[in-house]
Design a protein around this motif. Structure first.
Motif, PDB file in Angstrom:
ATOM      1  N   UNK A  90       4.431 -33.913  15.457  1.00 43.14           N
ATOM      2  CA  UNK A  90       5.156 -34.562  16.540  1.00 43.14           C
ATOM      3  C   UNK A  90       5.183 -33.636  17.746  1.00 43.14           C
ATOM      4  N   UNK A  91       4.740 -34.133  18.887  1.00 40.43           N
ATOM      5  CA  UNK A  91       4.709 -33.351  20.117  1.00 40.43           C
ATOM      6  C   UNK A  91       5.743 -33.890  21.098  1.00 40.43           C
ATOM      7  N   UNK A  92       6.256 -32.999  21.964  1.00 40.09           N
ATOM      8  CA  UNK A  92       7.265 -33.397  22.931  1.00 40.09           C
ATOM      9  C   UNK A  92       6.883 -32.824  24.292  1.00 40.09           C
ATOM     10  N   UNK A  93       6.581 -33.705  25.227  1.00 39.36           N
ATOM     11  CA  UNK A  93       6.197 -33.280  26.567  1.00 39.36           C
ATOM     12  C   UNK A  93       7.387 -33.392  27.510  1.00 39.36           C
ATOM     13  N   UNK A  94       7.694 -32.278  28.187  1.00 41.19           N
ATOM     14  CA  UNK A  94       8.774 -32.209  29.169  1.00 41.19           C
ATOM     15  C   UNK A  94       8.188 -31.970  30.560  1.00 41.19           C
ATOM     16  N   UNK A  95       8.932 -32.236  31.615  1.00 38.69           N
ATOM     17  CA  UNK A  95       8.441 -31.919  32.955  1.00 38.69           C
ATOM     18  C   UNK A  95       8.043 -30.451  33.068  1.00 38.69           C
ATOM     19  N   UNK A  96       6.919 -30.202  33.721  1.00 41.34           N
ATOM     20  CA  UNK A  96       6.424 -28.834  33.881  1.00 41.34           C
ATOM     21  C   UNK A  96       5.247 -28.508  32.998  1.00 41.34           C
ATOM     22  N   UNK A  97       4.974 -29.341  32.007  1.00 45.52           N
ATOM     23  CA  UNK A  97       3.843 -29.129  31.115  1.00 45.52           C
ATOM     24  C   UNK A  97       2.716 -30.112  31.419  1.00 45.52           C
ATOM     25  N   UNK A  98       1.612 -29.971  30.703  1.00 44.94           N
ATOM     26  CA  UNK A  98       0.464 -30.860  30.870  1.00 44.94           C
ATOM     27  C   UNK A  98       0.037 -31.395  29.511  1.00 44.94           C
ATOM     28  N   UNK A  99      -0.045 -32.695  29.403  1.00 44.97           N
ATOM     29  CA  UNK A  99      -0.533 -33.333  28.176  1.00 44.97           C
ATOM     30  C   UNK A  99      -2.055 -33.335  28.202  1.00 44.97           C
ATOM     31  N   UNK A 100      -2.685 -32.930  27.104  1.00 43.58           N
ATOM     32  CA  UNK A 100      -4.141 -32.986  26.992  1.00 43.58           C
ATOM     33  C   UNK A 100      -4.493 -33.573  25.625  1.00 43.58           C
ATOM     34  N   UNK A 101      -4.940 -34.815  25.625  1.00 41.50           N
ATOM     35  CA  UNK A 101      -5.339 -35.480  24.382  1.00 41.50           C
ATOM     36  C   UNK A 101      -6.855 -35.580  24.371  1.00 41.50           C
ATOM     37  N   UNK A 102      -7.458 -35.010  23.353  1.00 37.78           N
ATOM     38  CA  UNK A 102      -8.904 -34.943  23.219  1.00 37.78           C
ATOM     39  C   UNK A 102      -9.475 -36.322  22.885  1.00 37.78           C
ATOM     40  N   UNK A 103     -10.718 -36.612  23.311  1.00 33.88           N
ATOM     41  CA  UNK A 103     -11.331 -37.899  22.950  1.00 33.88           C
ATOM     42  C   UNK A 103     -11.326 -38.147  21.436  1.00 33.88           C
TER      43      UNK A 103
ATOM     44  N   UNK B 131       0.291 -28.384  26.982  1.00 34.04           N
ATOM     45  CA  UNK B 131       0.094 -27.009  27.435  1.00 34.04           C
ATOM     46  C   UNK B 131       1.093 -26.664  28.528  1.00 34.04           C
ATOM     47  N   UNK B 132       1.633 -25.455  28.487  1.00 29.94           N
ATOM     48  CA  UNK B 132       2.511 -24.954  29.559  1.00 29.94           C
ATOM     49  C   UNK B 132       1.761 -23.973  30.454  1.00 29.94           C
ATOM     50  N   UNK B 133       0.435 -23.915  30.300  1.00 28.29           N
ATOM     51  CA  UNK B 133      -0.359 -22.966  31.068  1.00 28.29           C
ATOM     52  C   UNK B 133      -0.335 -23.349  32.547  1.00 28.29           C
ATOM     53  N   UNK B 134       0.081 -22.431  33.431  1.00 31.83           N
ATOM     54  CA  UNK B 134       0.177 -22.753  34.864  1.00 31.83           C
ATOM     55  C   UNK B 134      -1.169 -23.072  35.507  1.00 31.83           C
ATOM     56  N   UNK B 135      -2.272 -22.546  34.936  1.00 33.12           N
ATOM     57  CA  UNK B 135      -3.591 -22.842  35.497  1.00 33.12           C
ATOM     58  C   UNK B 135      -3.921 -24.317  35.373  1.00 33.12           C
ATOM     59  N   UNK B 136      -3.567 -24.898  34.255  1.00 38.32           N
ATOM     60  CA  UNK B 136      -3.832 -26.309  34.015  1.00 38.32           C
ATOM     61  C   UNK B 136      -2.912 -27.181  34.874  1.00 38.32           C
ATOM     62  N   UNK B 137      -1.675 -26.766  35.006  1.00 39.77           N
ATOM     63  CA  UNK B 137      -0.725 -27.511  35.832  1.00 39.77           C
ATOM     64  C   UNK B 137      -1.189 -27.523  37.281  1.00 39.77           C
TER      65      UNK B 137
ATOM     66  N   UNK C 192     -11.957 -29.230  35.037  1.00 41.28           N
ATOM     67  CA  UNK C 192     -12.914 -28.794  34.017  1.00 41.28           C
ATOM     68  C   UNK C 192     -12.824 -27.292  33.779  1.00 41.28           C
ATOM     69  N   UNK C 193     -12.745 -26.519  34.866  1.00 43.86           N
ATOM     70  CA  UNK C 193     -12.668 -25.061  34.732  1.00 43.86           C
ATOM     71  C   UNK C 193     -11.358 -24.634  34.076  1.00 43.86           C
ATOM     72  N   UNK C 194     -10.255 -25.310  34.433  1.00 42.48           N
ATOM     73  CA  UNK C 194      -8.962 -24.967  33.841  1.00 42.48           C
ATOM     74  C   UNK C 194      -8.929 -25.298  32.356  1.00 42.48           C
TER      75      UNK C 194
END
Length: 265
Positions: free
Chosen positions: A53-66, A109-115, A142-144
């Motif tokens: 179970x995942x929980x996304x909050x403001x400030x993060x980025x959701x990444x769901x793979x194909x 992900x909470x990585x700031x590069x992706x955000x 793509x790079x992030x």
């Protein structure tokens, strides 16, 4: 009174973008053949992903793979409000030059590069995104994704002559809509290699370079007495608000205030 669920889609371009609100149950388990990259704006977006179970909050980025099974529901009583984009893996591969597809196993992900890389694509659905701006954003995403997932980049040779052709083309078409495909034809360099070379050689992306040159013209026209709307339309911006948004983002001040301060001095 509880809010009703709603969803709105942006006009389809190379990407599909959507914004939605769910007060409780969102959607059944399903799969996409695209990446789903999203951002929770308010509330808690909870979803089952890779047997957890995942929980996304403001400030993060959701990444769901194909092709990964997932569902969605509100993780709190206030529901959840989010924006999401769907991007074909082939489009990311073009930007990455043929490497292993990036994979973010946790789904959030909470990585700031992706955000930071998703800022342009996570604007409101009524916000117009220029074709070249979208290509820049796809490249950055793509790079992030590659950086966050640990995908190694391939070393490639820079083509300065091609980048100079592209830069010259930009200067000759400042008042037009420019696409990365046009720069590819003008330079003789494939679009994603050109996009990377441009950043290395000139310190900024093709779209950013184009925007800065347009803003140079805007400032000159404003100082010569042109109105805000005329200066915007004369220099290739969609409208006055489009120009003002980029002006403030670049200089930290609105064009009207900038002009007012200069007149006072």
């Amino acid at each position: 009174m509880a809010l009703k669920d709603w969803a709105v889609r942006a006009p389809k371009t190379k990407l599909e973008r959507m914004e939605a609100y769910f007060g409780g149950f969102g959607f059944e388990p399903h799969r996409h053949d695209t990446y789903a990259v999203g951002r929770t704006l308010a509330g808690v977006h909870s979803f089952r992903y890779r047997d957890d179970m995942k929980h996304s909050l403001p400030g993060g980025t959701i990444v769901i793979h194909p092709d990964e099974l997932h569902d969605g529901e509100a993780g709190s009583a206030e529901g959840f409000h989010y924006r999401i984009l769907y991007i074909e893996p082939a489009l990311l591969q073009q930007a990455l030059g043929g490497t292993t597809l990036p994979f973010v196993p946790d789904g959030v992900s909470r990585d700031p590069r992706l955000f930071a890389a998703t800022q342009t694509l996570m604007q409101g659905m009524d916000c117009q995104i220029d074709p070249l701006e979208e290509d820049d954003a796809i490249y950055d995403l793509a790079q992030a994704l590659a950086a966050v997932s640990g995908v190694r980049k391939r070393r490639r040779t820079l083509d300065y002559v091609a980048a100079e052709r592209a830069r010259h083309y930009i200067h000759c078409a400042l008042d037009s809509i420019i696409t990365l495909e046009e720069l590819e034809r003008a330079s003789g360099r494939d679009r994603w290699s050109l996009s990377r070379d441009f950043r290395v050689l000139y310190g900024t992306s093709p779209y950013r370079y184009l925007t800065m040159r347009r803003l140079d013209q805007v400032r000159s026209q404003l100082l010569s007495g042109q109105s805000l709307i005329d200066a915007a339309l004369n220099t290739g911006f969609a409208d006055q608000s489009h120009m003002a948004r980029h002006f403030k983002k670049t200089y930290g001040i609105s064009p009207a205030r900038w002009l007012q301060m200069l007149r006072r001095s």
